[in-house]
Design an enzyme around this catalytic site. Structure first.
Site, short mmCIF file in Angstrom:
data_model
loop_
_atom_site.label_atom_id
_atom_site.label_comp_id
_atom_site.label_asym_id
_atom_site.label_seq_id
_atom_site.Cartn_x
_atom_site.Cartn_y
_atom_site.Cartn_z
N CYS A 1 -37.59 17.78 64.01
CA CYS A 1 -36.23 17.56 63.78
C CYS A 1 -35.49 18.43 64.74
O CYS A 1 -35.36 18.03 65.87
CB CYS A 1 -35.80 18.04 62.49
SG CYS A 1 -34.45 17.28 61.86
N HIS B 1 -39.54 15.04 59.01
CA HIS B 1 -40.12 16.28 58.61
C HIS B 1 -41.38 16.10 57.88
O HIS B 1 -41.50 15.96 56.75
CB HIS B 1 -39.08 16.86 57.66
CG HIS B 1 -37.91 17.46 58.14
ND1 HIS B 1 -38.06 18.77 58.64
CD2 HIS B 1 -36.68 17.23 58.41
CE1 HIS B 1 -36.83 19.07 59.14
NE2 HIS B 1 -36.15 18.18 59.03
N GLU C 1 -43.64 18.14 57.57
CA GLU C 1 -44.26 19.41 56.64
C GLU C 1 -43.61 19.03 55.28
O GLU C 1 -44.44 19.47 54.17
CB GLU C 1 -43.75 20.59 57.18
CG GLU C 1 -42.16 21.24 57.07
CD GLU C 1 -41.16 19.91 57.75
OE1 GLU C 1 -39.86 20.43 57.44
OE2 GLU C 1 -41.52 19.17 58.37
#
Length: 246
Positions: free
Chosen positions: A117, A219, A221
């Protein structure tokens, strides 16, 4: 017993304590999903606390086998030759300098880098690219890129460039991702190639010539538990870090 696994640094941010016994007190942090993603995929996570000391930053990177540039503030427009427009979010120029030092030292040391990001946007700007300061400033019709809720839910389709490193990692041409960015890549930085685009043409990922530096706008994660394939980005980073570090 010492476990020999690659050390993956995660660029840290800071928050200001708004309550409790120490209001106004600075705290260093990263979101826990970054840490969990590294551990789950075979790496040793180190949070790199923000600092404005170049010697310290150089020494920090010297300890690493790989680097994740995490999300956060908008990149300061001065870094790409613009003034702040009405819809830009919160900026933090000192963190821009910190992250750029981390990136510079990682590239000098030839260790792999994954920008997520803001991290991807920072890499792009550091390589001479530019950003749309807000989605609304892009003239072409643009999809919703900030879903604003449910971080573990994919809401956006992206197409991967045939022959790209990401297409090989995911073993497919189309994937679905989450989306939490109000800024967009405008001009791609020197030495970077677009790996993925949303259906509106917005660049969602890129790589450098040898894929040692990869940036993604989504994202992964936040998806590593709900979308198993997103772990491929972290296993790839850790595999390359192991190759470089050992």
């Amino acid at each position: 017993m010492i476990i020999h696994k690659p050390i993956i640094g995660i660029s840290g941010s800071r928050i200001i304590n708004n309550g409790g016994a120490l209001p106004g007190y600075y705290r260093s942090y990263v979101n826990e999903d970054y840490v969990d993603s590294v551990i789950q995929n075979g790496g040793i996570p180190y949070i790199i606390p923000f600092n404005d000391n170049e010697e310290v930053t150089v020494a920090q990177v010297a300890q690493l086998d790989g680097l994740i540039l995490s999300g956060g503030h908008d990149v300061t427009p001065w870094n790409y030759g613009e003034e702040s427009q009405q819809k830009i979010g919160m900026i933090w120029p000192a963190r821009d300098r910190f992250d750029m030092r981390l990136l510079r030292e990682a590239e000098k040391a030839h260790i792999p880098v994954l920008g997520i990001c803001r991290g991807a946007q920072l890499i792009n700007v550091a390589h001479g690219g530019s950003l749309y300061q807000d989605i609304s400033y892009r003239e072409a019709p643009t999809l919703k890129h900030n879903q604003g809720h449910t971080p573990d839910l994919p809401t956006q389709t992206i197409n991967l460039r045939q022959g790209s490193h990401l297409a090989a990692l995911f073993a497919r041409q189309t994937i679905h991702v989450n989306s939490f960015h109000h800024q967009l890549i405008k001009d791609l930085g020197q030495g970077l190639t677009a790996d993925a685009k949303a259906l509106d043409g917005v660049i969602e990922a890129f790589e450098n010539a040898d894929a040692s530096v990869i940036g993604v706008q989504w994202h992964p994660e936040m998806l590593h538990r709900s979308v198993q394939a997103m772990n491929n980005l972290f296993t790839d980073l850790i595999r390359r870090a192991e190759k470089e570090g050992f």
